[in-house]
Design a protein around this motif. Sequence first.
Motif, PDB file in Angstrom:
ATOM      1  N   THR A  54       8.569  68.555  65.017  1.00 31.93           N
ATOM      2  CA  THR A  54       8.494  69.780  65.390  1.00 31.93           C
ATOM      3  C   THR A  54       7.301  70.092  66.161  1.00 31.93           C
ATOM      4  N   LEU A  55       7.601  70.260  67.157  1.00 32.82           N
ATOM      5  CA  LEU A  55       6.646  70.324  68.325  1.00 32.82           C
ATOM      6  C   LEU A  55       5.587  71.716  67.785  1.00 32.82           C
ATOM      7  N   GLN A  56       4.662  72.196  68.342  1.00 38.05           N
ATOM      8  CA  GLN A  56       3.753  73.365  68.071  1.00 38.05           C
ATOM      9  C   GLN A  56       4.258  74.684  67.985  1.00 38.05           C
ATOM     10  N   SER A  57       5.713  75.026  68.954  1.00 34.86           N
ATOM     11  CA  SER A  57       6.261  76.137  69.251  1.00 34.86           C
ATOM     12  C   SER A  57       7.129  76.216  68.647  1.00 34.86           C
ATOM     13  N   GLY A  58       7.112  74.932  67.309  1.00 41.58           N
ATOM     14  CA  GLY A  58       8.441  75.629  66.148  1.00 41.58           C
ATOM     15  C   GLY A  58      10.028  74.728  66.301  1.00 41.58           C
ATOM     16  N   GLU A  59       9.563  74.414  68.129  1.00 48.29           N
ATOM     17  CA  GLU A  59      11.328  74.134  68.331  1.00 48.29           C
ATOM     18  C   GLU A  59      11.443  72.247  67.904  1.00 48.29           C
ATOM     19  N   LYS A  60      12.416  71.750  67.420  1.00 49.41           N
ATOM     20  CA  LYS A  60      12.263  70.771  67.024  1.00 49.41           C
ATOM     21  C   LYS A  60      12.135  69.350  68.734  1.00 49.41           C
ATOM     22  N   LEU A  61      11.942  68.254  68.764  1.00 50.53           N
ATOM     23  CA  LEU A  61      11.765  67.600  69.541  1.00 50.53           C
ATOM     24  C   LEU A  61      12.926  67.393  70.558  1.00 50.53           C
ATOM     25  N   THR A  62      14.089  67.138  69.590  1.00 53.71           N
ATOM     26  CA  THR A  62      15.239  66.917  70.217  1.00 53.71           C
ATOM     27  C   THR A  62      16.043  68.255  70.556  1.00 53.71           C
ATOM     28  N   ASP A  63      16.166  69.103  69.986  1.00 60.00           N
ATOM     29  CA  ASP A  63      16.724  70.566  70.592  1.00 60.00           C
ATOM     30  C   ASP A  63      15.924  70.540  71.958  1.00 60.00           C
TER      31      ASP A  63
END
Length: 397
Positions: free
Chosen positions: A73-82
């Motif tokens: 999970t990136l710092q933005s909260g988004e999953k890396l895959t997404d």
Amino acid sequence: MTPAFELEGETATTHHTNSANNGANDNQIGFKSRVSVIGSGSWGSVAAKLVAFNTLNLSSFHDEVKMWVFEETLQSGEKLTDAINRTNENIKYLPGIKLGKNVIADPDLDNAQEDVHFVYGHDVYIQLKMQTCWFLSPPHQFIDNICKSLVGKVRSDAEAISLIKGMEVKIEGPCLISTYISEQLGINCSVLMGANLANEIAEEKFSEATVGYRNNREIAEQWVQLFTTPYFMVTPVQDVEGVELCGTLKNVVAIAAGFVDGLDMGNNMKAAIIKFGLREMRDFCKLLFSSVKDDTFFESCGVADVITTCFGGRNRKVAEAFAKNGGKRSFDELEAEMLQGQKLQGVPTAREVYEVLRHWGLLELFPLFATVHEICSGCLPPSAIVIYSEKKPRLPV
Ligand SMILES: NC(=O)C1=CN([C@@H]2O[C@H](COP(=O)(O)OP(=O)(O)OC[C@H]3O[C@@H](n4cnc5c(N)ncnc54)[C@H](O)[C@@H]3O)[C@@H](O)[C@H]2O)C=CC1
Ligand SMILES: O=C(CO)COP(=O)(O)O
């Protein structure tokens, strides 16, 4: 060739049987190979970009290249895959570089071999030996778990290629990653190594690479075809062990070069380190495999990779910082701070090489390799890269 046969919405490349004799002419059907990339670090992402460029133009391959992502999970909260699928960039490990619309990130390792049913279901003659191609590019410390989760799921005629620079050390001795993959998954595994700083290739700056293969030249040529672009030139060499060990061992030499830079010892000293390093690389390779060819050291995987990594690689960079700090900050700490998730291979490889040499009682014959590990592990100060104990030169002169 005119596409004449629709399968699940995709065009196959050769002739189709009619429904009455379905099966009788199956051996005329050409199937497309599917490429999966396992690993999505900086190099895995660049490799996906190279291959995805080619699958669009090679009729024998499916356009889509699936790239397995170790999900986070990136710092933005988004999953890396997404994030990769939304932007078509690996915004964590290779920001600013479009991978190609046909690269699809996927966090589920099982999906990397989804075409197995598709192929078996149609019971066709397989024209291409390389029906499913994989290439594996995670840092070598993670390959164990990845292979374990793939065991029993990969068709036996799949072909793999390892881009991993590192090795496994088992109780019975060292094991090449390609051998480990072959043993675990029951498939043939070639290797691709070379002077390949990922960020430069990502920007389409010219680079060479070496494919190491065991005995099937046809497969090697297919890998060459899959990777070659106008800015990426690939040469096949029948010496899988030599090619892979060069790629693995040069990271230890690069750590030594970083110490030299951190101590401000100059380019001449660094050149000496490269020379000693190449000599130990050759001796170590030949100790393990007498079959290793001298010519391999003059390919991109040999001297060229040593040079580029000793001047522009991450191993060099972090080792320089380590030496500048007098060895007071650990490699783990510096790696986390300086590389933000990217992984060094030189430090674990130096430990593995050391274990092998100690087991065989050969440490004295490999003073550079031995010293690198002793410095990395804090037993010696960075300055020991030149002076060992009692101010005696430790390097063979
Ligand atoms: N980056 C480069 O310039 C080149 C790297 N290589 C080799 O490619 C291999 C992969 O390196 P990079 O692509 O540079 O990776 P990287 O260092 O850029 O990224 C680290 C990777 O490790 C993954 N990871 C972290 N924890 C994990 C876990 N528990 N399980 C599985 N994966 C995990 C991350 O998702 C990320 O993909 C290494 O063996 C390296 O030596 C080879 C040529 C060039
Ligand atoms: O293998 C590489 C270049 O060929 C990358 O080296 P670093 O991991 O030191 O950046």
